[in-house]
Structure formats: structure tokens, C-alpha cells
Motif scaffolding. Sequence first.
Motif, short mmCIF file in Angstrom:
data_model
loop_
_atom_site.label_atom_id
_atom_site.label_comp_id
_atom_site.label_asym_id
_atom_site.label_seq_id
_atom_site.Cartn_x
_atom_site.Cartn_y
_atom_site.Cartn_z
N HIS A 23 65.54 -46.35 1.38
CA HIS A 23 66.33 -46.12 0.20
C HIS A 23 68.06 -44.77 -0.23
N LEU A 24 68.49 -45.30 -1.19
CA LEU A 24 69.34 -43.82 -1.55
C LEU A 24 69.26 -43.78 -2.75
N GLU A 35 61.55 -46.35 -16.20
CA GLU A 35 61.35 -45.52 -15.65
C GLU A 35 59.90 -45.14 -15.52
N LYS A 36 59.64 -44.54 -14.09
CA LYS A 36 58.27 -44.31 -13.95
C LYS A 36 59.01 -42.46 -13.80
N TYR A 37 57.89 -41.70 -14.50
CA TYR A 37 57.35 -40.57 -15.14
C TYR A 37 56.74 -39.71 -13.85
N LEU A 38 57.04 -38.94 -13.20
CA LEU A 38 56.25 -38.66 -12.00
C LEU A 38 56.40 -36.46 -12.78
N PRO A 39 55.14 -36.70 -14.01
CA PRO A 39 54.87 -34.95 -14.28
C PRO A 39 54.85 -34.00 -13.22
N GLU A 40 53.73 -34.29 -11.86
CA GLU A 40 53.99 -32.81 -10.59
C GLU A 40 55.27 -32.36 -10.94
N LEU A 41 55.95 -33.87 -10.60
CA LEU A 41 58.03 -33.05 -9.55
C LEU A 41 58.84 -32.90 -10.89
N LYS A 42 58.49 -33.29 -12.17
CA LYS A 42 58.82 -32.93 -13.58
C LYS A 42 60.10 -34.29 -13.55
N GLY A 47 64.07 -48.46 -10.47
CA GLY A 47 65.24 -49.16 -9.51
C GLY A 47 65.32 -49.46 -8.12
N PHE A 48 64.29 -48.92 -7.79
CA PHE A 48 63.81 -49.57 -6.14
C PHE A 48 63.17 -50.19 -6.61
N GLU A 49 62.34 -51.11 -7.11
CA GLU A 49 61.12 -52.10 -6.83
C GLU A 49 61.98 -53.38 -6.66
N THR A 50 63.42 -52.97 -7.77
CA THR A 50 64.20 -54.85 -7.95
C THR A 50 66.20 -55.08 -7.31
N SER A 51 65.93 -53.36 -6.28
CA SER A 51 67.32 -52.90 -5.64
C SER A 51 67.49 -54.19 -4.50
#
Length: 125
Positions: A23-24, A35-42, A47-51
Motif C-alpha cells: 500500500h501507499l 476510519e478505524k482507530y488504532l488506540p495503541e498507535l494513536k 481507505g485501504f479496504e476499498t482502494s
Amino acid sequence: MIKKRSENEPSEALRNWGWRFHHLGIPTQIVRKNEKYLPELKFHVSGFETSPFGIEWMRFDSDCELHPLIRQVPHLAFVVDDLVFELQNRSFNVISEPSEPSEGVRVAMIEHEGAPVELMEFCQV
């Protein structure tokens, strides 16, 4: 001496190392749909799933502690067969040590001439 490649040749990472484009990743400040939130990375990803091209948008929290290059500069991501091998046997500048952002996925970020590059290994779960 650096070997120059012609315009129709794939990069060395693809041609000789066996890496595969994944991916880019593009930093953004715009809130995007799904959007999916990644709390451990903040940060948020979308977009990835549909691009059809593998574009992933990343929106970082103000207190995100990831390296500034990751937060500010788009990155290319490649799938590698053995993340540890790649990091130990090539002279990379590692800017984000290996981590597991989701089950079965290990990643690390390197810097090449001012650009972040993500290496991803998919582990059997």
C-alpha cells in the motif's frame, strides 16, 4: 557505485529482494469516512479496504509518538517474507521497531533518503 536502472525495470526491492507492494500510506488531517482507530498507535486509518490501488489514509492524534517522518511524509509499504531477516541483513535506518498493530501482522518502518518505508510480515495465526 550505485547501479542505475532503466525506466522499464522494477526496483531492486521487487526484482532482487522478493518484496511485494502492499500500500501507499498518506498522512492527512481530514476526517475520512469509515476510519478505524488504532488506540495503541494513536491514529486513524481508512481507505485501504476499498482502494483499488492500495491507498491508505492515516490521521494522527496530536499526541501520537510515531516518528515525525511517518506522521508527515507518505510511505510505501512492502510485504516481506521475514521481517527480522530484512532488518538484520540490510543496512537500513530503522525509525519504528517491529510491532504488531493487528493480529498476525508484524511491521517496522525504515527511512531511505528521507522517505519512510514500511515492511510488513503476515504471520500465520
